[in-house]
Structure formats: structure tokens, C-alpha cells
Design an enzyme around this catalytic site. Structure first.
Site, PDB file in Angstrom:
ATOM      1  N   ASP A   1       0.719   8.432 -38.055  1.00  0.00           N
ATOM      2  CA  ASP A   1      -0.330   8.547 -37.049  1.00  0.00           C
ATOM      3  C   ASP A   1      -0.527  10.019 -36.685  1.00  0.00           C
ATOM      4  OD1 ASP A   1      -2.070   7.333 -34.945  1.00  0.00           O
ATOM      5  OD2 ASP A   1      -0.609   8.274 -33.619  1.00  0.00           O
TER       6      ASP A   1
ATOM      7  N   GLU B   1      -2.593  10.146 -41.580  1.00  0.00           N
ATOM      8  CA  GLU B   1      -3.865  10.119 -40.867  1.00  0.00           C
ATOM      9  C   GLU B   1      -4.170  11.603 -40.612  1.00  0.00           C
ATOM     10  OE1 GLU B   1      -5.885   7.886 -37.068  1.00  0.00           O
ATOM     11  OE2 GLU B   1      -3.960   8.867 -36.751  1.00  0.00           O
TER      12      GLU B   1
END
Length: 711
Positions: free
Chosen positions: A350, A387
Site C-alpha cells: 500500500d 501501489e
């Protein structure tokens, strides 16, 4: 009379962090560059009573350590860390706050929001400059001593180029599933049941990507509104599985390992979504739960000329300090634990850009963390997915991660959505179909580095992309202000559900178009769970706080959903059947004199090659792939297939002339206007130069008859 544990304390070792049981006692070791002392607090079985407090006797290389005898697996403990409480200097030590061990393999109990959790006095005029003396132990989870894991891991080791990822949520996938026993719904064990794994396997996916399952905290502001942090992007225990998903609260890690093993036995990989960019402790006004009280100055990025405050590149209040070597070591140790001991096959990071941002600059492909991953004997062999964006300086880095990394490609998402709603032309879609070579074809990277997706947990589901022009997040309690307004969606005339058959037919065809584009493109496709049967969140595009029917998958699937599932399965079958659809190297338009072929040819609706001046206007075009141009020495079933994919985003029928090619004609394999044709559609063979009426808003796949070996 027995001798108290503290009287039999030994110095132990500093080399292995955490609480390590050796059969007769436990070695405790905890890093802190700025603390003055560390105490281990032992608790009774229910975690309510502190039964002994023992000061660690040694300090070696910034690690406090000690060995305590007669402690066994199941023992509850926590740390109290002494040192200066000087927020302006970055120090927030407060021994009144019981702290979770960063290396704890398990937690027991839930966080109870109370003023005692904070290192300062809530409501004090000096805010976090004040000092709070309340004991937080009654309100925090306790760390748990666990047994070392000895079980070997047998991985599927699916090649990147063969991978199809399926993103889902442990609880949401099984909470309403009728074939999962009620006692197992919403758990790791429930996800590992035969009906669930059989369904995933039959769909044709190769890897399951799970939203965060490391121990996380429910935000106080959400609890006050009767909501919860459902997605889990609020980690506090980077070694501990989230216990709320365990059917066996006594040993969540063992249940997690059994789940991973069940997927492996079915040939499926498990990828964890991990959040090493921030923790649940928030900013200077947040609670003191672990890292903040152990060594705030080391674990977090602080504003250099005002260290009371945190750098907030995450939007969550704090940013983990991956410039500190001990913090890099902690993250790498955590990742190795999940890979080696639990058995997971990869990680999706993330806000991954943060992990490669050094202290004095922006994104750096030679950052300490990225270097560790490339040379580590474990991490260099598992799947690593970034990401590649955050809100910090230089935060958008799609395509810029180093070799061995894959990345979420939001340009694929945006362009595919735009193309099918008529807002993008052929020239914009073309590179996305080829693995985005404009972004990824450098440094020896291959097509699989582009993780292609049209939807993910964050945003509209695929069905909602065709039903809503606007987000509908009222249930989140933020007045509709949360979530993105840039959805690139289209409701085709009516917001939400409708009985209009023409609108519904268009919507269903658009679902097939986007799924087909995803699964017939070069790169690594990722499907959002439930999209294969048109799952909806009723227009909520930010369901992070919805542990409810909004987020849970509803398995009462309509016939149209079953049809879409069959269509999706056909796509994954064809992707496996034709290696030309998932090459690891980038395809080229260059002419191969030796084979007298071009690997790829862009085809206009007239049947010839697209002219340069057509790219900016064409809404109907074809991509012809000649699979005979294989890398030297590689022979695979179906490798010689010549395929033609036709894309028509125009709302009207387009007369498309099938191009000339060696073979007996073009066999139709997919027509999104005929979803149920199945294998029978392969009976349709059309000669070169045949003019095919391509339905408005549709996609077709042809194979040159005689060139394609059967699966």
C-alpha cells in the site's frame, strides 16, 4: 519457596528481535536507539492483571535484551519503555503506557478507546506537550508468546506471465456464503473451505490477493459513528494475524497457515496486501500503542526543524521511517516471517512510493528498502507489487519501480473505462493492451510488471461503473465528501437499477467488454472479487468503513450474473490456451524477415493497417497478434496461434473487414454481444476480407483457423 523470575534473569542475546521461546524460557529483545530502560510486563491468562515486571538487563547495539526462564507459549506480555518525554525533540517515552511488541506473532484482546491510551492529557491546554500518568494496560491488547514454526512450505510458484490475481476480503467473501458453515463464515478457515477454493479454481485465477490481514485498529472516530475500519489499512501488529478473522482465537497464525496451505494444495498462490507506510498511532495527537512509545524518533519521519510534528505523506497522520536501517530491518524481518513461516507467496505494498522515499529527497530506486528486497534471498523470490503512488513529493511513480517489481497500473484502469464509455480513442488504449511499454519497457522489465485492473477494492465495483455517474457514500457518515469524484463511469441513462431492457443490455455488454479487455491484454490481470457476477455496492465507492451488506459479497446471484461468470471463465481459459495473450516480453511491430511475419499489427475497420492520422479518431480498430514469433528455444502449446481482437467503443454497428492472413479463415471465439455462444461460436469461420458487422460497444476475438492448437 520458588525464586522470582527476575532473580533468575540472564542477559540473553540481541541478535533476534521479539520474544523467542527456546523450550525452557524466552529471550526478549527490542530495539530502541533513545530509550533508557525497558521492562517486560507479564500478565495472567485473561490479560487483566499484571503479575510481574522485569527490567531487561542488557543493552547491545541499540537493542535491550534479556532471557527469562519458565515462560511458555500462551504467556501474555507487554513492554514499558523509559526515556525522555520531549515532544519538541521527537521523544515520546511514557512508561505508564503498555506497549505491544513490534515482533509479537499474536495479540490477545481488543483495543478499548480510553484517555489512558494517550501519552499526554486529553483536553490539556498544552495538548501533547503535557504528560499523562494513567496506566493504559487495561485498555490495550497484549502480546502473546508463540511456538516457533517448523512446517515446510510447498509453493505453486506460478510464473508471473501466467498469473491472474483475484482481490478479495477475508470476511466479506464468505460472510454470506451459503456453502460455508456459519461458524466459519468471515474467517481464515472459512476462506479455506472446499466450496470457496473450488469456485476460485474454476474461475481460472492463479492467486488470491487479500486485503490487510495483519493486526489492525478500529479508528475511534469510526466507532463513534457505529462504523469500523473494514478494509484494515490501520496496522499495529506487523507479525500478528488479525484475530477478528480467526475461528480459533487461541492460535490465529496456525489457522492462517492452514488457509495458505489449502490454497497451495489447490495450486493457488496467496498475496498479502501490507501497510508498511504508516501505523495506527496517528500523529502527535494519536495514541501511544507501540512504536511511538518505543522510539518515536527512529520509527517515524518527523519534520526536521520541528520534530514535535510528523511528516504525513500517507494522509493518515504519520509516515514510517524507511530511512532508518533498524526500521528497514524490522520491515524485512516481518516480510520474511510471512513468506517463510506462514507461506504467503507475495505482497502488495500500500502506498509503495513511501517505502522508497529517502529522508532528504523523493522517490529513489536505489533506496535502502528497495535494495534490501532485491538482494534478500527470500524477498527476491516472492511476488512484490507496489501501489506506486502517495500524496508526498514526487508521489506518482507508475512505471518507475526497479526490476523484479510489479506495479498497479491505474493508467490501464482509467483508459479502459474511458475507452468503453466513448471518452478515449484507439491511440490511448493501444499501449495499455500491450502491457504499457511506454511505462514499463526499460531496465529489462517485462510485461508482467504492469498489474492491469479496471476495478479494485477502492472505488466502484465493475457493475457500479455501468450503473452510476456519481458516488453514493451516504452510509459513510461524511456527507458524501469522502471518496473520489473522478469515477470515469457511465449509467447509460438512469442512475442506479432500472427495468429498462435496452439500458440493462448495454450495461451487461459493457461489463463483458471491460473484463475481456482486462483478460486479453498483455500484463498481469487483477479481477476484483464479485465483478465476475456483477456485484454491486449500491454506488458506494469508498466502502472502507462498511463491515456490512454494502461490502459483503451477496451470493444470491441472478442469472445474468451466472452468465457473466461463465463468460469470465471462458476468458481465463482462452488466456491460458493462447500464450500470445500473456507473453513475458513486450511484443513488437518490427518485421521479422526470418519468419516473414509481424508480431503485432494494428488493423483499421477497413482491414488494412491503421494510418498514423487515424489513431486520434478511431473508436473501432483491431489488434492482430502472430504467435509464431517465439523467443528462441521456447515451444509451448498454442504458441503458433494468430489472433485478432476487435474493439468497437462506438455506439453504432461498424462494418469491419477481416484482414488477410495465412490460414483457412477467421474463427470467432468471443463476441461480447453473444455471451452465451460458448464453444458453439467456434463453428463460425469467416474468410479473409469478410465484412463483419460489429455491434456497437462490443469486443470480438478471432483465431486464424488452422493456426491455433486446442487446449
Amino acid at each position: 519457596m520458588s525464586i522470582p523470575l527476575k532473580k533468575r534473569l540472564k542477559e540473553g542475546t540481541a541478535h533476534e528481535r521479539g520474544a523467542v521461546w527456546d523450550g525452557i524460557g524466552v529471550n526478549f529483545a527490542i530495539f530502541s536507539a533513545n530509550a533508557t530502560a525497558v521492562e517486560v510486563c507479564l500478565f495472567d491468562k485473561d490479560g487483566k492483571t499484571e503479575i510481574e515486571r522485569i527490567k531487561l538487563p542488557e543493552y547491545t547495539d541499540q537493542v535491550f535484551h534479556g532471557w527469562i526462564p519458565d515462560i511458555y507459549p500462551g504467556q501474555l506480555y507487554g513492554y514499558r519503555v523509559h526515556g525522555p518525554y520531549e515532544p519538541d525533540a521527537g521523544h515520546r517515552f511514557n512508561p505508564n503506557k503498555l506497549l505491544l511488541d513490534p515482533y509479537a506473532r499474536a495479540h490477545q484482546g481488543e483495543l478499548v478507546w480510553d484517555p489512558a491510551l494517550f501519552g499526554y492529557q486529553l483536553g490539556h491546554k498544552d495538548l501533547d506537550l503535557s504528560f499523562d500518568e494513567q496506566d493504559s494496560a487495561p485498555f490495550v491488547p497484549k502480546s502473546v508468546i508463540t511456538r516457533p514454526v517448523q512446517d515446510p512450505v510447498h509453493r505453486p510458484r506460478t510464473r508471473w506471465s501466467d498469473s491472474i490475481i483475484y482481490e478479495t476480503h477475508v470476511k466479506g467473501y464468505t460472510q454470506l456464503h451459503p456453502d460455508v458453515p456459519e461458524t466459519l463464515r468471515g474467517t481464515y478457515a472459512g476462506l479455506a473451505t472446499k466450496p470457496i477454493i473450488d469456485r476460485m479454481k474454476s474461475l481460472g485465477i492463479t492467486a488470491v490477493e487479500l486485503l490487510p490481514t495483519q493486526s489492525f485498529v478500529n479508528d475511534h472516530y469510526l466507532q463513534e459513528k457505529g462504523l469500523t475500519n473494514y478494509w484494515g489499512y490501520n496496522t499495529i501488529g506487523f507479525f500478528a494475524p488479525e484475530s477478528r478473522y480467526a475461528s480459533d482465537p487461541e492460535d490465529p497464525a496456525a489457522e492462517y497457515r492452514r488457509m495458505v496451505a489449502a490454497f497451495h494444495n489447490a495450486g493457488l498462490e496467496v498475496i498479502m496486501d501490507v501497510v508498511y507506510n504508516h501505523t495506527a498511532e496517528g500523529n502527535e495527537l494519536g495514541p501511544t500503542l507501540s512504536f511511538k512509545g518505543i522510539d518515536n524518533l527512529s520509527y517515524y519521519r518527523l519534520i526536521p526543524d520541528n520534530m514535535r510534528y510528523y511528516i504525513n505523506d500517507t494522509g493518515t497522520g504519520n509516515t514510517f521511517n524507511l530511512s532508518n536501517l533498524r526500521v528497514i530491518q524490522f520491515v524485512a524481518d516481518s516480510l520474511r516471517y510471512w513468506a517463510n513461516d506462514i507461506g504467503v507467496d507475495g505482497f502488495r505494498f500500500d502506498l509503495g512510493t513511501i517505502l522508497a522515499r529517502e529522508r532528504q529527497g523523493g522517490f529513489d530506486t536505489e533506496s535502502g528498502f528497495l535494495r534490501v528486497c532485491r538482494q534478500d534471498p527470500t524477498l527476491s523470490t516472492v511476488k512484490l507489487i507496489a501501489e506506486p503512488w502517495d500524496i508526498g513529493p514526487g508521489g506518482y511513480q507508475v512505471g518507475n519501480f526497479p526490476p523484479s517489481w510489479a506495479e498497479w497500473n491505474d493508467k490501464f484502469r482509467d483508459t479502459v473505462r474511458d475507452f468503453w464509455r466513448g471518452e478515449a480513442r484507439a491511440g490511448e488504449l493501444a499501449p495499455r493492451l500491450l502491457g504499457s511499454p511506454d511505462l514499463f519497457n526499460h531496465s529489462g522489465r517485462q510485461t508482467w510488471a504492469s498489474v492491469n485492473f479496471v476495478t479494485a477494492h477502492d472505488g466502484f465495483t465493475l457493475a457500479d461503473c455501468t450503473r452510476y455517474n456519481e458516488k453514493h457514500n451516504e452510509a459513510n457518515g461524511e456527507g458524501g465528501k469522502d471518496g473520489s469524484s473522478d469515477n470515469r463511469s457511465c449509467n447509460y441513462g438512469t442512475e442506479g437499477l432500472t427495468d429498462n431492457p435496452e439500458i440493462n443490455e448495454t450495461r451487461e455488454r459493457q461489463l463483458r467488454n471491460m473484463l475481456a479487455t482486462l483478460l486479453l491484454s498483455q500484463g498481469t490481470p487483477m479481477i476484483l472479487a464479485g465483478d465476475e457476477f456483477a456485484r454491486t455496492q449500491d454506488g458506494n465507492n469508498n466502502a472502507y468503513c462498511q463491515d456490512s451488506a454494502i461490502s459483503w459479497i451477496n451470493w444470491d446471484i441472478r442469472e445474468s450474473g451466472e452468465s457473466l461468470t461463465r463468460f469470465t471463465t471462458r476468458l481465463t481459459t482462452l488466456r491460458r490456451r493462447f500464450p500470445i495473450l500473456h507473453r513475458h516480453r513486450f511484443l513488437t511491430e518490427a518485421y521479422n524477415e526470418e519468419l516473414d511475419i509481424k508480431e503485432l499489427t494494428w488493423v483499421s475497420a477497413g482491414g488494412g493497417e491503421i494510418a498514423e492520422d487515424e489513431w486520434d479518431t478511431a473508436q473501432c480498430f483491431g489488434l492482430m497478434l502472430d504467435g509464431r514469433a517465439q523467443p528462441s528455444g521456447i515451444i509451448r502449446r498454442g504458441a503458433d496461434a494468430t489472433l485478432l481482437i476487435v474493439f468497437n467503443s462506438w455506439h453504432d454497428i461498424v462494418e469491419f473487414t477481416l484482414p488477410e492472413a495465412e490460414g483457412e479463415g477467421w474463427k470467432l471465439l468471443i463476441d461480447t454481444n453473444q455471451p452465451e455462444a460458448g464453444d458453439a461460436i467456434e463453428e463460425n469461420v469467416f474468410p479473409a476480407k469478410h465484412v463483419y458487422a460489429v455491434t456497437g460497444r462490443s469486443l470480438l476475438l478471432f483465431a486464424l483457423d488452422g493456426s491455433a492448437t486446442s487446449s
